[in-house]
Design a protein around this motif. Structure first.
Motif, PDB file in Angstrom:
ATOM      1  N   PHE A  84       0.820  -1.204   0.000  1.00  0.00           N
ATOM      2  CA  PHE A  84       0.000   0.000   0.000  1.00  0.00           C
ATOM      3  C   PHE A  84       0.859   1.262   0.000  1.00  0.00           C
ATOM      4  O   PHE A  84       1.888   1.326   0.672  1.00  0.00           O
ATOM      5  CB  PHE A  84      -0.912   0.029   1.232  1.00  0.00           C
ATOM      6  N   VAL A  85       0.390   2.241  -0.751  1.00  0.00           N
ATOM      7  CA  VAL A  85       0.960   3.584  -0.716  1.00  0.00           C
ATOM      8  C   VAL A  85      -0.145   4.506  -0.221  1.00  0.00           C
ATOM      9  O   VAL A  85      -1.227   4.568  -0.813  1.00  0.00           O
ATOM     10  CB  VAL A  85       1.439   4.042  -2.104  1.00  0.00           C
ATOM     11  N   TYR A  86       0.120   5.209   0.872  1.00  0.00           N
ATOM     12  CA  TYR A  86      -0.893   6.076   1.483  1.00  0.00           C
ATOM     13  C   TYR A  86      -0.420   7.519   1.451  1.00  0.00           C
ATOM     14  O   TYR A  86       0.712   7.822   1.841  1.00  0.00           O
ATOM     15  CB  TYR A  86      -1.133   5.650   2.934  1.00  0.00           C
ATOM     16  N   VAL A  87      -1.294   8.413   1.003  1.00  0.00           N
ATOM     17  CA  VAL A  87      -0.998   9.846   1.010  1.00  0.00           C
ATOM     18  C   VAL A  87      -1.988  10.542   1.943  1.00  0.00           C
ATOM     19  O   VAL A  87      -3.208  10.455   1.756  1.00  0.00           O
ATOM     20  CB  VAL A  87      -1.091  10.461  -0.396  1.00  0.00           C
ATOM     21  N   ALA A  88      -1.442  11.210   2.952  1.00  0.00           N
ATOM     22  CA  ALA A  88      -2.224  12.050   3.851  1.00  0.00           C
ATOM     23  C   ALA A  88      -2.014  13.501   3.428  1.00  0.00           C
ATOM     24  O   ALA A  88      -0.930  14.049   3.618  1.00  0.00           O
ATOM     25  CB  ALA A  88      -1.776  11.842   5.299  1.00  0.00           C
ATOM     26  N   ASP A  89      -3.036  14.094   2.844  1.00  0.00           N
ATOM     27  CA  ASP A  89      -2.903  15.479   2.379  1.00  0.00           C
ATOM     28  C   ASP A  89      -3.189  16.448   3.528  1.00  0.00           C
ATOM     29  O   ASP A  89      -4.019  17.356   3.425  1.00  0.00           O
ATOM     30  CB  ASP A  89      -3.859  15.720   1.205  1.00  0.00           C
ATOM     31  N   SER A  90      -2.468  16.225   4.630  1.00  0.00           N
ATOM     32  CA  SER A  90      -2.727  16.972   5.866  1.00  0.00           C
ATOM     33  C   SER A  90      -2.447  18.460   5.734  1.00  0.00           C
ATOM     34  O   SER A  90      -2.999  19.275   6.476  1.00  0.00           O
ATOM     35  CB  SER A  90      -1.893  16.387   7.007  1.00  0.00           C
ATOM     36  N   GLY A  91      -1.584  18.817   4.802  1.00  0.00           N
ATOM     37  CA  GLY A  91      -1.305  20.231   4.583  1.00  0.00           C
ATOM     38  C   GLY A  91      -2.500  20.985   4.043  1.00  0.00           C
ATOM     39  O   GLY A  91      -2.518  22.224   4.047  1.00  0.00           O
TER      40      GLY A  91
ATOM     41  N   VAL B  10     -10.988  20.611  -3.799  1.00  0.00           N
ATOM     42  CA  VAL B  10     -10.888  19.173  -3.511  1.00  0.00           C
ATOM     43  C   VAL B  10     -10.627  18.394  -4.800  1.00  0.00           C
ATOM     44  O   VAL B  10      -9.786  17.488  -4.840  1.00  0.00           O
ATOM     45  CB  VAL B  10     -12.162  18.667  -2.810  1.00  0.00           C
ATOM     46  N   GLN B  11     -11.313  18.747  -5.855  1.00  0.00           N
ATOM     47  CA  GLN B  11     -11.131  18.050  -7.134  1.00  0.00           C
ATOM     48  C   GLN B  11      -9.716  18.228  -7.662  1.00  0.00           C
ATOM     49  O   GLN B  11      -9.107  17.285  -8.188  1.00  0.00           O
ATOM     50  CB  GLN B  11     -12.157  18.573  -8.149  1.00  0.00           C
ATOM     51  N   GLN B  12      -9.167  19.427  -7.514  1.00  0.00           N
ATOM     52  CA  GLN B  12      -7.797  19.684  -7.964  1.00  0.00           C
ATOM     53  C   GLN B  12      -6.795  18.848  -7.183  1.00  0.00           C
ATOM     54  O   GLN B  12      -5.873  18.256  -7.757  1.00  0.00           O
ATOM     55  CB  GLN B  12      -7.484  21.173  -7.821  1.00  0.00           C
ATOM     56  N   ARG B  13      -6.969  18.781  -5.866  1.00  0.00           N
ATOM     57  CA  ARG B  13      -6.059  17.988  -5.036  1.00  0.00           C
ATOM     58  C   ARG B  13      -6.173  16.499  -5.372  1.00  0.00           C
ATOM     59  O   ARG B  13      -5.149  15.793  -5.463  1.00  0.00           O
ATOM     60  CB  ARG B  13      -6.354  18.216  -3.553  1.00  0.00           C
ATOM     61  N   CYS B  14      -7.374  16.018  -5.552  1.00  0.00           N
ATOM     62  CA  CYS B  14      -7.572  14.600  -5.869  1.00  0.00           C
ATOM     63  C   CYS B  14      -6.931  14.240  -7.208  1.00  0.00           C
ATOM     64  O   CYS B  14      -6.298  13.191  -7.343  1.00  0.00           O
ATOM     65  CB  CYS B  14      -9.065  14.264  -5.896  1.00  0.00           C
ATOM     66  N   ALA B  15      -7.095  15.110  -8.192  1.00  0.00           N
ATOM     67  CA  ALA B  15      -6.504  14.855  -9.506  1.00  0.00           C
ATOM     68  C   ALA B  15      -4.980  14.831  -9.408  1.00  0.00           C
ATOM     69  O   ALA B  15      -4.317  13.970 -10.009  1.00  0.00           O
ATOM     70  CB  ALA B  15      -6.961  15.933 -10.490  1.00  0.00           C
ATOM     71  N   HIS B  16      -4.404  15.759  -8.649  1.00  0.00           N
ATOM     72  CA  HIS B  16      -2.953  15.831  -8.498  1.00  0.00           C
ATOM     73  C   HIS B  16      -2.405  14.593  -7.794  1.00  0.00           C
ATOM     74  O   HIS B  16      -1.416  13.986  -8.256  1.00  0.00           O
ATOM     75  CB  HIS B  16      -2.590  17.088  -7.708  1.00  0.00           C
ATOM     76  N   ILE B  17      -3.026  14.187  -6.710  1.00  0.00           N
ATOM     77  CA  ILE B  17      -2.551  13.034  -5.947  1.00  0.00           C
ATOM     78  C   ILE B  17      -2.674  11.755  -6.764  1.00  0.00           C
ATOM     79  O   ILE B  17      -1.759  10.919  -6.784  1.00  0.00           O
ATOM     80  CB  ILE B  17      -3.322  12.916  -4.617  1.00  0.00           C
ATOM     81  N   THR B  18      -3.787  11.605  -7.451  1.00  0.00           N
ATOM     82  CA  THR B  18      -3.990  10.400  -8.262  1.00  0.00           C
ATOM     83  C   THR B  18      -2.944  10.302  -9.365  1.00  0.00           C
ATOM     84  O   THR B  18      -2.355   9.235  -9.603  1.00  0.00           O
ATOM     85  CB  THR B  18      -5.395  10.400  -8.877  1.00  0.00           C
TER      86      THR B  18
ATOM     87  N   ALA C  78       5.688  -3.282   2.925  1.00  0.00           N
ATOM     88  CA  ALA C  78       4.243  -3.400   2.715  1.00  0.00           C
ATOM     89  C   ALA C  78       3.546  -2.044   2.731  1.00  0.00           C
ATOM     90  O   ALA C  78       2.478  -1.883   2.131  1.00  0.00           O
ATOM     91  CB  ALA C  78       3.639  -4.315   3.779  1.00  0.00           C
ATOM     92  N   PHE C  79       4.155  -1.063   3.405  1.00  0.00           N
ATOM     93  CA  PHE C  79       3.514   0.244   3.535  1.00  0.00           C
ATOM     94  C   PHE C  79       4.502   1.364   3.247  1.00  0.00           C
ATOM     95  O   PHE C  79       5.653   1.324   3.689  1.00  0.00           O
ATOM     96  CB  PHE C  79       2.953   0.448   4.948  1.00  0.00           C
ATOM     97  N   SER C  80       4.005   2.353   2.513  1.00  0.00           N
ATOM     98  CA  SER C  80       4.741   3.600   2.316  1.00  0.00           C
ATOM     99  C   SER C  80       3.746   4.723   2.541  1.00  0.00           C
ATOM    100  O   SER C  80       2.737   4.820   1.837  1.00  0.00           O
ATOM    101  CB  SER C  80       5.325   3.671   0.903  1.00  0.00           C
ATOM    102  N   LEU C  81       3.995   5.545   3.556  1.00  0.00           N
ATOM    103  CA  LEU C  81       3.064   6.603   3.929  1.00  0.00           C
ATOM    104  C   LEU C  81       3.719   7.967   3.713  1.00  0.00           C
ATOM    105  O   LEU C  81       4.873   8.174   4.108  1.00  0.00           O
ATOM    106  CB  LEU C  81       2.635   6.462   5.391  1.00  0.00           C
ATOM    107  N   VAL C  82       2.979   8.862   3.074  1.00  0.00           N
ATOM    108  CA  VAL C  82       3.494  10.181   2.719  1.00  0.00           C
ATOM    109  C   VAL C  82       2.522  11.243   3.224  1.00  0.00           C
ATOM    110  O   VAL C  82       1.302  11.060   3.148  1.00  0.00           O
ATOM    111  CB  VAL C  82       3.662  10.317   1.193  1.00  0.00           C
ATOM    112  N   THR C  83       3.042  12.338   3.726  1.00  0.00           N
ATOM    113  CA  THR C  83       2.177  13.428   4.176  1.00  0.00           C
ATOM    114  C   THR C  83       2.613  14.757   3.597  1.00  0.00           C
ATOM    115  O   THR C  83       3.809  15.008   3.414  1.00  0.00           O
ATOM    116  CB  THR C  83       2.165  13.523   5.714  1.00  0.00           C
ATOM    117  N   THR C  84       1.623  15.613   3.317  1.00  0.00           N
ATOM    118  CA  THR C  84       1.918  16.990   2.913  1.00  0.00           C
ATOM    119  C   THR C  84       1.930  17.916   4.127  1.00  0.00           C
ATOM    120  O   THR C  84       2.148  19.116   3.983  1.00  0.00           O
ATOM    121  CB  THR C  84       0.861  17.497   1.911  1.00  0.00           C
ATOM    122  N   GLY C  85       1.686  17.341   5.312  1.00  0.00           N
ATOM    123  CA  GLY C  85       1.699  18.117   6.546  1.00  0.00           C
ATOM    124  C   GLY C  85       2.915  17.785   7.389  1.00  0.00           C
ATOM    125  O   GLY C  85       3.998  17.531   6.865  1.00  0.00           O
ATOM    126  N   GLU C  86       2.732  17.754   8.705  1.00  0.00           N
ATOM    127  CA  GLU C  86       3.835  17.486   9.614  1.00  0.00           C
ATOM    128  C   GLU C  86       4.135  15.992   9.666  1.00  0.00           C
ATOM    129  O   GLU C  86       3.253  15.184   9.944  1.00  0.00           O
ATOM    130  CB  GLU C  86       3.496  17.984  11.015  1.00  0.00           C
TER     131      GLU C  86
END
Length: 283
Positions: A33-40, A52-60, A252-260
Motif C-alpha cells: 500500500f501507498v498512502y498519502v495524507a494530504d494533511s497540509g 478538492v477536485q484539484q487535489r484529488c486529480a494531483h494526488i492520483t 508493505a507500507f509507504s506513507l506520505v504526508t503533505t503536513g507534519e
C-alpha cells in the motif's frame, strides 16, 4: 502497466483514512500500500469542491506516475462526493473505490427506523449524499448533522507538542454539542438507535461517541465494506497478489504526508502499529 505486484493507492485529506488502510490490511494482508495524507490541506470537508477536485486529480496522477498503482481507494467521504466521477473519467482503466456514509446498512440495522448521520459540511451539502439519502428515506428518518471542526480537531490531536488532555476535552465538547442537536439516542420508538460515522476521521473518536450515545446505539463506519469491495474488484480482474508474493514487512507500507511528518508517524504508530521509518514528507 500495473501488475498484481503493483501497490494499491490510498489517500485522504489527512490521517482519517488510516482507518480505511487498517481495514484494507486486514482484508488484503498480502498487498502493498501507498498512502498519502494530504494533511497540509486538511480537512477537505471545509474546502470547496473545485479545490478538492484539484487535489484529488494531483494526488492520483502522482500515484500513477511514481508507483504505478493497480487500484485507488479514496479514503475520504468528501473527496468521494466531490471528485470520484471525474477521476473515473480521467483514469478509465484504474479501479477507483470511494467511501460514502453507510446509510443503507444503517437503515437495515435500525429497529427504531431513526438513523443519525454525522459528517463534514462538504459531504452533507453534496448532491451525491442527497441522492444516497433519498434512496433510503422511505422507511427511515435520517437525523443529519454537519460537524464543523471535528475532523480538524481529530487531525490536530496527532500533531507533536499538543496537550492531549485539552485535545480530548475539545473533541468531547464538539461531539457532545453536535449529538445533542440531533435528538435523543436509545432504543425506544422515535429515538436514534444507529449512528453513521460519515467521515473517516470520526472512527478515531469512537470511544468518545460511544460514551455519549450509550452502549445500545450502533456505530457504523465504512472501512471494512470498502476493503471488501477492493478485494472483490482485484479478485475479479486477477490482480491480487498470491501469499507467496507478499511484500516484506518493511515494504508493505509507504506513507506520505503533505503536513507534519511527526503527526503522521504518531498516528500510524498509534492506530496501525507501524514504525516511523515507513512515513515520509512529500517532496
Amino acid at each position: 502497466m500495473p501488475s498484481p505486484l503493483s501497490p494499491i493507492g490510498v489517500f485522504d485529506s489527512g490521517i482519517g483514512g488510516l482507518s480505511v488502510l487498517r481495514a484494507l490490511r486486514d482484508v488484503l494482508p498480502d498487498e502493498q500500500f501507498v498512502y498519502v495524507a494530504d494533511s497540509g490541506n486538511a480537512p477537505y470537508g471545509e474546502r470547496g469542491d473545485a479545490f478538492v477536485q484539484q487535489r484529488c486529480a494531483h494526488i492520483t496522477q502522482q500515484m500513477r506516475e511514481r508507483h504505478d498503482i493497480k487500484a485507488l481507494v479514496i479514503a475520504c467521504n468528501t473527496a468521494t462526493a466531490a471528485a470520484i466521477e471525474g477521476l473515473r473519467e480521467q483514469h478509465p482503466g484504474l479501479p477507483i473505490i470511494g467511501v460514502e456514509p453507510a446509510l443503507k446498512p444503517a437503515a437495515q440495522h435500525s429497529q427504531t427506523h431513526v438513523v443519525g448521520v454525522i459528517a463534514t459540511q462538504g459531504t452533507v451539502n453534496s448532491s451525491r449524499f442527497a441522492i444516497l439519502q433519498a434512496a433510503h428515506a422511505t422507511q427511515t428518518r435520517f437525523a443529519v448533522q454537519a460537524c464543523n471542526g471535528l475532523a480538524r480537531a481529530i487531525e490536530d490531536s496527532t500533531r507533536p507538542g499538543r496537550d492531549a488532555s485539552a485535545d480530548a476535552a475539545h473533541i468531547q465538547g464538539l461531539c457532545q454539542t453536535y449529538l445533542a442537536a440531533m435528538g435523543d439516542f436509545g432504543t425506544q420508538p422515535g429515538q436514534i438507535d444507529t449512528l453513521v460515522l460519515g467521515c473517516t476521521h470520526y472512527i478515531f473518536a469512537a470511544d468518545t461517541l460511544r460514551a455519549l450515545v450509550g452502549d445500545q446505539v450502533a456505530l457504523i463506519d465504512t472501512a471494512t465494506p470498502v476493503a471488501r469491495r477492493t478485494y472483490s474488484l482485484l479478485h475479479a480482474t486477477g490482480m491480487l497478489r498470491k501469499p507467496a508474493q507478499a511484500p516484506a514487512a518493511d515494504e508493505a507500507f509507504s506513507l506520505v504526508t503533505t503536513g507534519e511528518l511527526a503527526a503522521l508517524q504518531y498516528a500510524a504508530a498509534q492506530w496501525l502499529g507501524l514504525p516511523p521509518q515507513l512515513c515520509q514528507a512529500a517532496d
